[in-house]
Scaffold this motif. Structure first.
Motif, mmCIF file in Angstrom:
data_model
loop_
_atom_site.group_PDB
_atom_site.id
_atom_site.type_symbol
_atom_site.label_atom_id
_atom_site.label_comp_id
_atom_site.label_asym_id
_atom_site.label_seq_id
_atom_site.Cartn_x
_atom_site.Cartn_y
_atom_site.Cartn_z
ATOM 1 N N PRO A 109 0.850 -1.196 0.000
ATOM 2 C CA PRO A 109 0.000 0.000 0.000
ATOM 3 C C PRO A 109 0.886 1.246 0.000
ATOM 4 O O PRO A 109 1.894 1.297 0.696
ATOM 5 C CB PRO A 109 -0.775 -0.105 1.315
ATOM 6 C CG PRO A 109 -0.694 -1.538 1.699
ATOM 7 C CD PRO A 109 0.612 -2.037 1.161
ATOM 8 N N VAL A 148 -0.721 4.675 -0.619
ATOM 9 C CA VAL A 148 -1.542 5.885 -0.555
ATOM 10 C C VAL A 148 -1.939 6.089 0.903
ATOM 11 O O VAL A 148 -2.604 5.249 1.497
ATOM 12 C CB VAL A 148 -2.815 5.760 -1.438
ATOM 13 C CG1 VAL A 148 -3.702 6.991 -1.260
ATOM 14 C CG2 VAL A 148 -2.414 5.582 -2.893
ATOM 15 N N ASP A 167 -6.018 3.283 -3.206
ATOM 16 C CA ASP A 167 -4.736 2.563 -3.271
ATOM 17 C C ASP A 167 -4.907 1.293 -4.088
ATOM 18 O O ASP A 167 -5.477 0.306 -3.630
ATOM 19 C CB ASP A 167 -4.255 2.239 -1.858
ATOM 20 C CG ASP A 167 -2.767 1.984 -1.802
ATOM 21 O OD1 ASP A 167 -2.152 1.830 -2.869
ATOM 22 O OD2 ASP A 167 -2.232 1.952 -0.682
#
Length: 118
Positions: free
Chosen positions: A67, A69, A86
């Motif tokens: 991940p 974001v 994301d």
């Protein structure tokens, strides 16, 4: 760079005759290896997966993309929600029999849920 990689993925698509079954879960839909009775090919025949990751770090997190974001100011006791913006991977499959391009987007959270609260 990401746009060029996506364009290369689409260009690499081979014509397919396998048919996807859509459930709303891109990962499950585009990795379904069961056979299509009509074509005798796997449902995921010819699928191209483009991972959303920095080149060289495609499998840095548990053999998958990481991940990347953030969701600012929403962390509670060190646990932060995952943003629905994301993207984990994008899947492509072209079916030459029906002249259809299938595209699936697999997000870490719920796709489109910007603040990760469901």
């Amino acid at each position: 760079a990401a746009a060029a990689a996506a364009a290369a993925a689409v260009a690499a698509l081979a014509p397919v005759a396998g048919a996807l079954r859509f459930t709303g879960d891109a990962f499950a839909d585009f990795t379904d290896t069961s056979f299509d009775d009509a074509t005798m090919r796997p449902h995921n025949f010819g699928v191209v997966r483009q991972v959303d990751a920095v080149v060289g770090e495609e499998t840095a997190c548990s053999n998958d993309a990481c991940p990347d974001v953030g969701v600012p100011d929403l962390c509670v006791n060190g646990v932060c929600p995952i943003s629905g913006w994301d993207v984990r991977a994008v899947y492509f499959q072209y079916n030459e029999q029906s002249d259809e391009l299938h595209i699936g987007i697999d997000c870490f959270g719920i796709c489109g849920d910007a603040d990760g609260d469901g």
